[in-house]
Design a protein around this motif. Sequence first.
Motif, PDB file in Angstrom:
ATOM      1  N   ARG A 126       0.833  -1.203   0.000  1.00 43.07           N
ATOM      2  CA  ARG A 126       0.000   0.000   0.000  1.00 43.07           C
ATOM      3  C   ARG A 126       0.866   1.252   0.000  1.00 43.07           C
ATOM      4  O   ARG A 126       0.632   2.187  -0.787  1.00 43.07           O
ATOM      5  CB  ARG A 126      -0.915  -0.008   1.222  1.00 43.07           C
ATOM      6  CG  ARG A 126      -1.757   1.248   1.389  1.00 43.07           C
ATOM      7  CD  ARG A 126      -2.598   1.164   2.656  1.00 43.07           C
ATOM      8  NE  ARG A 126      -3.347   2.392   2.866  1.00 43.07           N
ATOM      9  CZ  ARG A 126      -2.861   3.483   3.457  1.00 43.07           C
ATOM     10  NH1 ARG A 126      -1.596   3.489   3.890  1.00 43.07           N
ATOM     11  NH2 ARG A 126      -3.604   4.563   3.602  1.00 43.07           N
ATOM     12  N   THR A 178      -3.700 -10.280  -3.387  1.00 46.77           N
ATOM     13  CA  THR A 178      -3.112 -10.005  -4.701  1.00 46.77           C
ATOM     14  C   THR A 178      -4.192  -9.694  -5.728  1.00 46.77           C
ATOM     15  O   THR A 178      -4.087  -8.722  -6.489  1.00 46.77           O
ATOM     16  CB  THR A 178      -2.275 -11.212  -5.170  1.00 46.77           C
ATOM     17  OG1 THR A 178      -1.249 -11.478  -4.212  1.00 46.77           O
ATOM     18  CG2 THR A 178      -1.642 -10.941  -6.525  1.00 46.77           C
ATOM     19  N   ARG A 179      -5.237 -10.527  -5.765  1.00 43.72           N
ATOM     20  CA  ARG A 179      -6.317 -10.316  -6.741  1.00 43.72           C
ATOM     21  C   ARG A 179      -7.002  -8.963  -6.529  1.00 43.72           C
ATOM     22  O   ARG A 179      -7.258  -8.221  -7.486  1.00 43.72           O
ATOM     23  CB  ARG A 179      -7.356 -11.433  -6.616  1.00 43.72           C
ATOM     24  CG  ARG A 179      -6.838 -12.819  -6.944  1.00 43.72           C
ATOM     25  CD  ARG A 179      -7.977 -13.843  -6.896  1.00 43.72           C
ATOM     26  NE  ARG A 179      -7.450 -15.190  -6.965  1.00 43.72           N
ATOM     27  CZ  ARG A 179      -7.285 -15.998  -5.916  1.00 43.72           C
ATOM     28  NH1 ARG A 179      -7.627 -15.571  -4.697  1.00 43.72           N
ATOM     29  NH2 ARG A 179      -6.795 -17.213  -6.070  1.00 43.72           N
ATOM     30  N   THR A 180      -7.277  -8.652  -5.278  1.00 45.46           N
ATOM     31  CA  THR A 180      -7.985  -7.400  -4.977  1.00 45.46           C
ATOM     32  C   THR A 180      -7.139  -6.184  -5.301  1.00 45.46           C
ATOM     33  O   THR A 180      -7.622  -5.206  -5.898  1.00 45.46           O
ATOM     34  CB  THR A 180      -8.400  -7.376  -3.495  1.00 45.46           C
ATOM     35  OG1 THR A 180      -9.188  -8.540  -3.209  1.00 45.46           O
ATOM     36  CG2 THR A 180      -9.222  -6.139  -3.195  1.00 45.46           C
ATOM     37  N   MET A 181      -5.855  -6.223  -4.935  1.00 43.36           N
ATOM     38  CA  MET A 181      -4.978  -5.089  -5.224  1.00 43.36           C
ATOM     39  C   MET A 181      -4.719  -4.968  -6.725  1.00 43.36           C
ATOM     40  O   MET A 181      -4.543  -3.862  -7.239  1.00 43.36           O
ATOM     41  CB  MET A 181      -3.673  -5.219  -4.457  1.00 43.36           C
ATOM     42  CG  MET A 181      -3.828  -5.058  -2.960  1.00 43.36           C
ATOM     43  SD  MET A 181      -2.276  -4.732  -2.089  1.00 43.36           S
ATOM     44  CE  MET A 181      -1.952  -3.033  -2.571  1.00 43.36           C
ATOM     45  N   GLY A 183      -6.882  -5.534  -9.104  1.00 44.15           N
ATOM     46  CA  GLY A 183      -8.017  -4.805  -9.656  1.00 44.15           C
ATOM     47  C   GLY A 183      -8.043  -3.351  -9.233  1.00 44.15           C
ATOM     48  O   GLY A 183      -8.438  -2.467  -9.997  1.00 44.15           O
ATOM     49  N   THR A 184      -7.591  -3.067  -8.015  1.00 44.01           N
ATOM     50  CA  THR A 184      -7.597  -1.711  -7.493  1.00 44.01           C
ATOM     51  C   THR A 184      -6.559  -0.816  -8.166  1.00 44.01           C
ATOM     52  O   THR A 184      -6.821   0.349  -8.479  1.00 44.01           O
ATOM     53  CB  THR A 184      -7.331  -1.738  -5.973  1.00 44.01           C
ATOM     54  OG1 THR A 184      -8.343  -2.513  -5.335  1.00 44.01           O
ATOM     55  CG2 THR A 184      -7.334  -0.329  -5.397  1.00 44.01           C
ATOM     56  N   LEU A 185      -5.361  -1.376  -8.392  1.00 41.22           N
ATOM     57  CA  LEU A 185      -4.238  -0.566  -8.867  1.00 41.22           C
ATOM     58  C   LEU A 185      -4.056  -0.576 -10.385  1.00 41.22           C
ATOM     59  O   LEU A 185      -3.297   0.238 -10.914  1.00 41.22           O
ATOM     60  CB  LEU A 185      -2.946  -1.042  -8.204  1.00 41.22           C
ATOM     61  CG  LEU A 185      -2.901  -0.882  -6.676  1.00 41.22           C
ATOM     62  CD1 LEU A 185      -1.624  -1.494  -6.110  1.00 41.22           C
ATOM     63  CD2 LEU A 185      -3.018   0.578  -6.285  1.00 41.22           C
ATOM     64  N   ASN A 188      -4.078   2.592 -12.425  1.00 46.65           N
ATOM     65  CA  ASN A 188      -2.909   3.454 -12.235  1.00 46.65           C
ATOM     66  C   ASN A 188      -1.660   2.889 -12.893  1.00 46.65           C
ATOM     67  O   ASN A 188      -0.552   3.387 -12.669  1.00 46.65           O
ATOM     68  CB  ASN A 188      -2.648   3.658 -10.744  1.00 46.65           C
ATOM     69  CG  ASN A 188      -3.792   4.370 -10.043  1.00 46.65           C
ATOM     70  OD1 ASN A 188      -4.630   3.736  -9.418  1.00 46.65           O
ATOM     71  ND2 ASN A 188      -3.850   5.687 -10.172  1.00 46.65           N
TER      72      ASN A 188
END
Length: 248
Positions: A126, A178-181, A183-185, A188
């Motif tokens: 993060r 890992t999967r969630t981050m 999709g989030t990042l 960017n």
Amino acid sequence: MGIGLSGKSVIVTGAATGVGLAIAQRFAEAGAKVTMVDADEDLLESEAAAINESEPEGEAQTFHGSVEEKLCMTNLIATAIGSYDSIDVLVNANRMLYSAKPLESEAEKFEAILSENVIANFRLSRMVALRMMEIEEASDFETLPDRAIINLSSIQARRAVPELLAYSVSCAALDQLTRTMAGTLAPNGIRVNAIAVGGIPGQSMENALPGVDDISESMEKIIPLGRLGETRDAANAALFLASPAASF
């Protein structure tokens, strides 16, 4: 796009031994500027010196400390950016293994392995991702820069080995993180992937499974390729995921 990291700034945790060290070495071979992180200061300094002596294209610097401490993480990021101006890749290779029968697992050790293998990785990822985005906003890039975060997971996330309950649970949680981050990042331009390491024996696994007489022989029997993996096999996978060749 080729598989190279020339000039890229990389942080690798757990870099004094095992797969973490192999990744740091492989990245330096590919031209990266590697910040090696580990709690074993003497061994870390020795391995970094060996990299700097043998790899003319890349280079390595060391950061001694625990990535579970927030101040340590802050100082680590400041060190990497201060030396190399940016952070392009983070490899969370620091892992804790703990072996015990499920009903005999101590709560404190269970919590410790979740803290080191999941929570510490989340906090560092993060913080690094936020700095990556700050640097991106302050730059004049016409397109999103190529950035990557790689987590070192395990095939134990999908297997039920009773003695490795805590480790398996931590790896399963890391996979979901890992999967969630990812999709989030992704918007960017930051790619997040995990490598499910398997079939690579080492001292940590031998320490975690002291009752197995010959862990290498036991592992080799269930591997379809008929051979054990090497730390460099995992390092090559990490190099691909960190490079522009894995841009999608």
